[in-house]
Write an enzyme that holds these catalytic residues in place. Structure first.
Site, mmCIF file in Angstrom:
data_model
loop_
_atom_site.group_PDB
_atom_site.id
_atom_site.type_symbol
_atom_site.label_atom_id
_atom_site.label_comp_id
_atom_site.label_asym_id
_atom_site.label_seq_id
_atom_site.Cartn_x
_atom_site.Cartn_y
_atom_site.Cartn_z
ATOM 1 N N ASP A 162 -10.223 -3.515 2.141
ATOM 2 C CA ASP A 162 -8.724 -3.867 2.373
ATOM 3 C C ASP A 162 -7.589 -4.950 2.678
ATOM 4 O O ASP A 162 -8.247 -5.804 1.291
ATOM 5 C CB ASP A 162 -8.002 -2.668 3.588
ATOM 6 C CG ASP A 162 -7.059 -1.973 4.231
ATOM 7 O OD1 ASP A 162 -5.818 -2.706 4.339
ATOM 8 O OD2 ASP A 162 -6.762 -0.920 4.139
ATOM 9 N N ASP A 163 -6.736 -5.036 3.034
ATOM 10 C CA ASP A 163 -6.454 -6.513 2.398
ATOM 11 C C ASP A 163 -7.313 -7.712 3.145
ATOM 12 O O ASP A 163 -8.154 -7.308 3.501
ATOM 13 C CB ASP A 163 -4.675 -6.155 3.246
ATOM 14 C CG ASP A 163 -3.742 -7.396 2.707
ATOM 15 O OD1 ASP A 163 -3.948 -8.148 1.962
ATOM 16 O OD2 ASP A 163 -2.792 -7.855 3.168
ATOM 17 N N ARG A 193 -0.585 8.496 3.639
ATOM 18 C CA ARG A 193 -0.670 7.984 5.047
ATOM 19 C C ARG A 193 0.478 8.876 5.357
ATOM 20 O O ARG A 193 1.641 8.344 4.866
ATOM 21 C CB ARG A 193 -0.580 6.136 5.037
ATOM 22 C CG ARG A 193 -2.272 5.966 5.354
ATOM 23 C CD ARG A 193 -2.542 5.792 6.179
ATOM 24 N NE ARG A 193 -1.953 5.794 7.460
ATOM 25 C CZ ARG A 193 -1.710 4.349 7.885
ATOM 26 N NH1 ARG A 193 -2.265 3.084 7.347
ATOM 27 N NH2 ARG A 193 -0.796 3.757 8.796
ATOM 28 N N LYS A 236 -6.342 1.583 -2.411
ATOM 29 C CA LYS A 236 -5.094 1.863 -1.494
ATOM 30 C C LYS A 236 -4.011 1.742 -1.827
ATOM 31 O O LYS A 236 -4.511 -0.211 -2.268
ATOM 32 C CB LYS A 236 -5.591 1.644 -0.441
ATOM 33 C CG LYS A 236 -5.057 1.924 0.824
ATOM 34 C CD LYS A 236 -5.943 1.989 2.282
ATOM 35 C CE LYS A 236 -4.840 1.850 3.192
ATOM 36 N NZ LYS A 236 -5.613 1.349 4.570
ATOM 37 N N ASP A 281 -0.357 -0.179 -0.942
ATOM 38 C CA ASP A 281 0.434 -0.194 0.420
ATOM 39 C C ASP A 281 2.277 -0.464 0.033
ATOM 40 O O ASP A 281 2.442 -0.305 -0.369
ATOM 41 C CB ASP A 281 -0.026 -1.207 1.160
ATOM 42 C CG ASP A 281 0.354 -0.966 2.571
ATOM 43 O OD1 ASP A 281 1.214 -0.431 3.028
ATOM 44 O OD2 ASP A 281 -0.616 -1.635 3.703
ATOM 45 N N ASP A 311 -0.011 2.290 10.889
ATOM 46 C CA ASP A 311 -1.738 1.970 11.108
ATOM 47 C C ASP A 311 -2.026 3.016 12.598
ATOM 48 O O ASP A 311 -1.518 2.236 13.820
ATOM 49 C CB ASP A 311 -1.679 0.457 10.764
ATOM 50 C CG ASP A 311 -1.583 -0.036 9.819
ATOM 51 O OD1 ASP A 311 -1.625 0.720 8.630
ATOM 52 O OD2 ASP A 311 -1.136 -0.916 10.004
#
Ligand SMILES: *[C@@H]1O[C@H](CO)[C@@H](O)[C@H](O)[C@H]1NC(C)=O
Ligand SMILES: *[C@@H]1O[C@H](CO)[C@@H](O)[C@H](O)[C@H]1NC(C)=O
Ligand SMILES: *[C@@H]1O[C@H](CO)[C@@H](O)[C@H](O)[C@H]1NC(C)=O
Length: 401
Positions: free
Chosen positions: A79-80, A210, A155, A157, A214
């Site tokens: 992820d990030d 999504r 992914k 965002d 979160d």
């Protein structure tokens, strides 16, 4: 930006572009670092738990050696907080050189050598949520960079972006991913930019998307997401199906915040939702009971049902939510009786076949899902009485006779 957008939109329309990458025919399964490891970049003081290639490799090793891979958990997702603070001289993204010394292509080779796939994270905006370089103005070069590295799952965002730009930008990024010729799952946070997302457009672009906040490591957040799906907010259930899935975010099973009963709830409900199964837990140090839930074949079979129909909350009977999902073979129904109230003793509830939508004239064979034990038969005229634990679930399948 505006000019670029207009040119590309014309391009997309004229090729009749729609998502058709052959991926995610059932909900993707794997591991994702975010909920458990966040943006922990402090490898000096916290070397075993910081986001770096060693952590990702260790998780991949565990996925193989501890049996997750054999059950379908396939994607190892970063992820990030993997990026260097600057792009390279050619404007390409680069991984933080201290924490990812093999580079992303080296890491991808390692992951592929284990028979697994590598997922990565970027952001449509000017910066990621943790303020690393974003993809806006670099969509084409970033898509190509991911393909060159051997990435299998992206992914994307929406932090630090304009919602209007996102509505153009996600389809454009999908177009560029397609143009690389490398099949990559496209996971989008796009719906989070608006209160009423256009899920038709989202499904045309993304393999999963999504739908809500979160996930946090708490029953409060888990029960919020279940309620969001129970309300079928914006009619989202209708858009799930092979190739594209609503994503209620990561599994928090095996961490700190849930009781065993609550972990069963997340596993059962993610199966009812036809949700992607992205574990976010330290696989090196997971309680055996939690591991057994993540590896329960009966639950996984329901989650991965090839028809891909998302289940719904049908009704509520004395505080117990009645959720059903049609699964194969034809006429079979997975039923979850969910007690979201945490009051101190199991709730005894009687639910009629009608309330569960079980109308097959010859009746049904019922089987408890977690332990696979037969629990009797039920005709459409009958009711079923059972006790459901506080913040717990009773999960069974009804097979037509
Ligand atoms: C790109 O899109 C076309 C048209 O939908 C599709 O046939 C092809 O499989 C896609 N390729 C990739 C790599 O996603
Ligand atoms: C939603 O997106 C679809 C597909 O892109 C489009 O045809 C439709 O007009 C959009 N609906 C709205 C309300 O904007
Ligand atoms: C679900 O719907 C109820 C009734 O409209 C509302 O009060 C509640 O806030 C909704 N919950 C979520 C999580 O959207």
């Amino acid at each position: 930006m505006i000019c670029t957008v207009i040119i590309l939109v014309v391009c997309i329309c004229s090729t009749g572009y729609a998502l058709n990458n052959g991926l995610a025919l059932t909900p993707p399964m794997g591991w994702l670092h975010w909920e458990r490891f966040r943006c922990n970049t402090d490898c000096v003081n916290d070397p075993d738990f910081c986001v770096r290639e060693q952590l990702i490799m260790q998780m991949a090793d565990r996925m193989v050696s501890d049996g997750y891979k054999d059950l379908g958990y396939e994607y190892v997702n970063i992820d990030d907080c993997w990026l260097a603070r600057e792009r390279d001289a050619q404007g390409r993204l680069q991984a933080d050189p201290d924490r990812f010394p093999s580079g992303m292509s080296g890491l991808a080779k390692y992951i592929h050598s284990k028979g697994l796939k590598l997922g990565i994270y970027e952001d449509f905006g000017t910066e990621t949520c943790a303020k690393y370089p974003g993809s806006e103005f670099y969509l084409s070069v970033d898509a190509q960079t991911f393909a060159d590295w051997g990435i299998d799952y992206v992914k994307f965002d929406v932090c630090n972006s304009d919602s209007g730009d996102s509505n153009f930008g996600f389809p454009i990024m999908g177009f560029f991913l397609n143009q690389t010729g490398r099949p990559m799952i496209f996971s989008c946070e796009w719906p989070l930019v608006s209160a009423k997302p256009n899920f038709t457009a989202v499904r045309d672009t993304c393999n999963l998307w999504r739908t809500s906040h979160d996930m946090e490591d708490s029953w409060e957040m888990l029960s919020y997401v279940i309620e969001f799906y129970g309300n079928d907010t914006n009619g989202l259930s209708a858009y799930a199906g092979p190739g594209g899935w609503n994503d209620p975010d990561e599994l928090i099973i095996g961490n700190f915040g849930l009781s065993y009963e609550q972990e069963r709830v997340q596993m059962a409900m993610w199966a009812i939702f036809a949700a992607p199964l992205l574990m976010s837990v330290d696989l090196r140090d997971i309680r055996p009971a939690s591991k057994a839930l993540l590896q329960n074949k009966n639950v996984l079979r329901i989650n991965q049902d090839p028809m891909g129909i998302q289940g719904k909350r049908r009704t509520i009977v004395s505080n117990i939510e009645v959720w059903t999902r049609p699964i194969s073979p034809e006429g079979t129904v997975a039923v979850a009786l969910l007690n979201v109230v945490g009051k101190g003793m199991p709730t005894r509830v009687t639910v009629s076949a009608k309330q569960m939508g079980l109308s097959n004239t010859n009746g049904y064979n019922l089987t408890e899902v977690f332990d696979g034990q037969p629990i009797g038969t039920l005709t459409p005229q009958e009711s079923y009485t059972v006790k459901v634990n506080p913040s717990g679930v009773y999960f069974f399948t009804a097979n037509p006779l």
